[in-house]
Design a protein around this motif. Sequence first.
Motif, short mmCIF file in Angstrom:
data_model
loop_
_atom_site.label_atom_id
_atom_site.label_comp_id
_atom_site.label_asym_id
_atom_site.label_seq_id
_atom_site.Cartn_x
_atom_site.Cartn_y
_atom_site.Cartn_z
N ALA A 248 2.47 1.92 -6.24
CA ALA A 248 1.72 1.62 -5.02
C ALA A 248 0.74 0.48 -5.28
N VAL B 133 -5.09 5.64 -5.64
CA VAL B 133 -3.83 5.97 -4.98
C VAL B 133 -3.69 7.49 -4.89
N GLU B 134 -3.27 7.97 -3.73
CA GLU B 134 -2.92 9.37 -3.57
C GLU B 134 -1.41 9.49 -3.75
N GLY C 282 0.78 -1.23 0.00
CA GLY C 282 0.00 0.00 0.00
C GLY C 282 0.81 1.28 0.00
N LEU C 283 2.13 1.19 -0.02
CA LEU C 283 2.98 2.38 0.03
C LEU C 283 4.17 2.21 -0.92
N VAL D 250 7.49 4.65 -2.26
CA VAL D 250 8.22 5.92 -2.15
C VAL D 250 9.43 5.87 -3.08
N THR E 198 5.63 10.03 -3.27
CA THR E 198 5.03 9.00 -2.41
C THR E 198 3.65 8.64 -2.92
N THR F 234 0.33 6.36 -1.97
CA THR F 234 -0.32 5.65 -0.88
C THR F 234 -1.68 5.15 -1.35
#
Length: 150
Positions: free
Chosen positions: A66, A110-111, A31-32, A34, A97, A99
């Motif tokens: 992500a 996804v943001e 879920g992440l 970077v 990033t 998320t």
Amino acid sequence: MLHPVIQAYCEEDIVDIKGFDRSELVHAEEGLFVMRAYPGPDCGNNIGTVHGGFLLALADIAGTGAADTLGRENATMSVNSSFLRPALVTDEYLEVTGTVLKSGKSVVVVEVEIRRPEGQLCMKSTVTVAVFDSPIIEVERFAHLRENED
């Protein structure tokens, strides 16, 4: 901790697109995603700021990255972005990033945030990604990593 095949898939997201070879994966977990991108004059426009198209491409990479951490093949459906302040071609790097906000059966939302080294938010995006039934772990080009599993 991500499965090694999914980790390798995320790393390939960064380096597989020509012109983005100055980017690197910093961290990935479920879920992440970077990454860091290192802009330069060739990423800019005529006033010394990073071109919006370059920033949009970074948002797309981080959005699908992500989604990749969830372990299924995917493709971008849409990118909706707000440019909040300029990123400069002289910035040492840009932190990007992604998320996961929502993970559904066929769509992941996804943001994505892009920040300058000092932490100022330059762009905020919502990336909508179509996800498919085929898991990344079964992707043939990463078979050598499956063979090394314990």
